[in-house]
Motif scaffolding. Sequence first.
Motif, PDB file in Angstrom:
ATOM      1  N   GLN A  79      -1.899  -5.512  -0.228  1.00 53.93           N
ATOM      2  CA  GLN A  79      -2.647  -4.882  -0.219  1.00 53.93           C
ATOM      3  C   GLN A  79      -4.297  -5.348  -0.860  1.00 53.93           C
ATOM      4  OE1 GLN A  79      -1.158  -1.148  -1.279  1.00 53.93           O
ATOM      5  NE2 GLN A  79      -0.481  -0.396   0.676  1.00 53.93           N
ATOM      6  N   GLN A  80      -3.818  -6.002  -2.369  1.00 48.51           N
ATOM      7  CA  GLN A  80      -4.854  -6.322  -3.010  1.00 48.51           C
ATOM      8  C   GLN A  80      -5.548  -7.560  -2.376  1.00 48.51           C
ATOM      9  OE1 GLN A  80      -2.637  -7.224  -6.688  1.00 48.51           O
ATOM     10  NE2 GLN A  80      -2.713  -5.013  -7.486  1.00 48.51           N
ATOM     11  N   SER A  88       6.384  -3.164  -4.800  1.00 50.95           N
ATOM     12  CA  SER A  88       5.748  -3.886  -5.436  1.00 50.95           C
ATOM     13  C   SER A  88       5.019  -5.083  -5.001  1.00 50.95           C
ATOM     14  CB  SER A  88       6.413  -4.423  -6.707  1.00 50.95           C
ATOM     15  OG  SER A  88       7.131  -3.492  -7.471  1.00 50.95           O
ATOM     16  N   ALA A  89       5.822  -5.492  -3.977  1.00 49.40           N
ATOM     17  CA  ALA A  89       5.226  -6.779  -3.338  1.00 49.40           C
ATOM     18  C   ALA A  89       4.197  -6.194  -2.269  1.00 49.40           C
ATOM     19  CB  ALA A  89       6.191  -7.528  -2.199  1.00 49.40           C
ATOM     20  N   GLN A  90       4.515  -4.991  -1.500  1.00 51.82           N
ATOM     21  CA  GLN A  90       3.212  -4.220  -0.729  1.00 51.82           C
ATOM     22  C   GLN A  90       1.863  -4.226  -1.422  1.00 51.82           C
ATOM     23  OE1 GLN A  90       4.130  -0.533   0.658  1.00 51.82           O
ATOM     24  NE2 GLN A  90       3.276  -0.910   2.566  1.00 51.82           N
ATOM     25  N   ALA A 116      -1.184 -11.893   7.458  1.00 58.66           N
ATOM     26  CA  ALA A 116      -0.096 -11.099   7.046  1.00 58.66           C
ATOM     27  C   ALA A 116       0.781 -11.995   5.767  1.00 58.66           C
ATOM     28  CB  ALA A 116       0.879 -10.865   8.416  1.00 58.66           C
ATOM     29  N   ILE A 117       1.410 -10.887   5.195  1.00 62.73           N
ATOM     30  CA  ILE A 117       2.706 -11.498   4.321  1.00 62.73           C
ATOM     31  C   ILE A 117       3.869 -10.899   4.755  1.00 62.73           C
ATOM     32  CG2 ILE A 117       2.985 -11.338   1.746  1.00 62.73           C
ATOM     33  CD1 ILE A 117       0.335 -11.337   1.170  1.00 62.73           C
ATOM     34  N   TYR A 118       4.843 -11.881   4.633  1.00 65.83           N
ATOM     35  CA  TYR A 118       6.294 -11.314   5.152  1.00 65.83           C
ATOM     36  C   TYR A 118       7.095 -11.477   3.655  1.00 65.83           C
ATOM     37  CZ  TYR A 118       4.693 -12.005  10.132  1.00 65.83           C
ATOM     38  OH  TYR A 118       4.221 -11.648  11.066  1.00 65.83           O
TER      39      TYR A 118
END
Length: 248
Positions: A146-147, A140-142, A113-115
């Motif tokens: 997703q990539q 944009s961070a999302q 996961a990315i916080y």
Amino acid sequence: MMLDISPLNAEYDEAAVLRAVGAALTEFYASLTQKLNALSLDDVLKRKNPYLYRAKGLNNVTQIVDGILAAYVSSSEETIFGNAFFEPLALAVSGGQKAVTEGVDITVDRDNAIYSIAVKSGTSVFNADSRKRQEQNFQSAQRRAQQAHKAFFPVVGYGYGKKKSKPGKERFYMELAGKDFWEWLTGDPDFYTKIIDYMGTRPDDFAAQFEEAYNHAENRIVRSFTLKFCHEDGSINWDGLIRFNSGD
């Protein structure tokens, strides 16, 4: 009570926190002092309301300049403190890294996961436009998450105050402030009070340096104001001041 979310980095390094606090205080005072040293009368007077000074019956140059400087420092120090103190401290305890996405300060890549964390000073920083920009920055961070095929958790963290919100229909990010924010980062419910202890006596060491810069700025601006906007008898040239502020 803390929201039901797991701590981000319960194994934070206290020595790293002490180093971060020391460096952050140094940066905060250096930035604030630098702004004071570069401040001139023209910088601030064009953004002030001279009609208000006259309406309040202020006829003493030092009183006017004191008001100008106090307002300037108050508006500057909140932003500087958020950037120079809260953000590096949150970075030090989060176990993350400096984010590359505009409007996001910290990225923590953990457990698939990315916080994405945007660190703010107090809870009243947003207006409608800036909140919309924050949402766009999170989006944009999302896309980056997703990539990378990872879950995405956006958080706005406020260094002090009280504010809690879960993602919902209105906002897809979480907001945490004060105790809740620092507890989420560290797993320590008392961390928000420990920040004062980590400062130690360092602020006292910087106080004299800041006071000297403040006094120099005040003397410099009083001198400039007197030369530009005072008559020979010492009274304020209100006509000249108004024309400078609002005329051609």
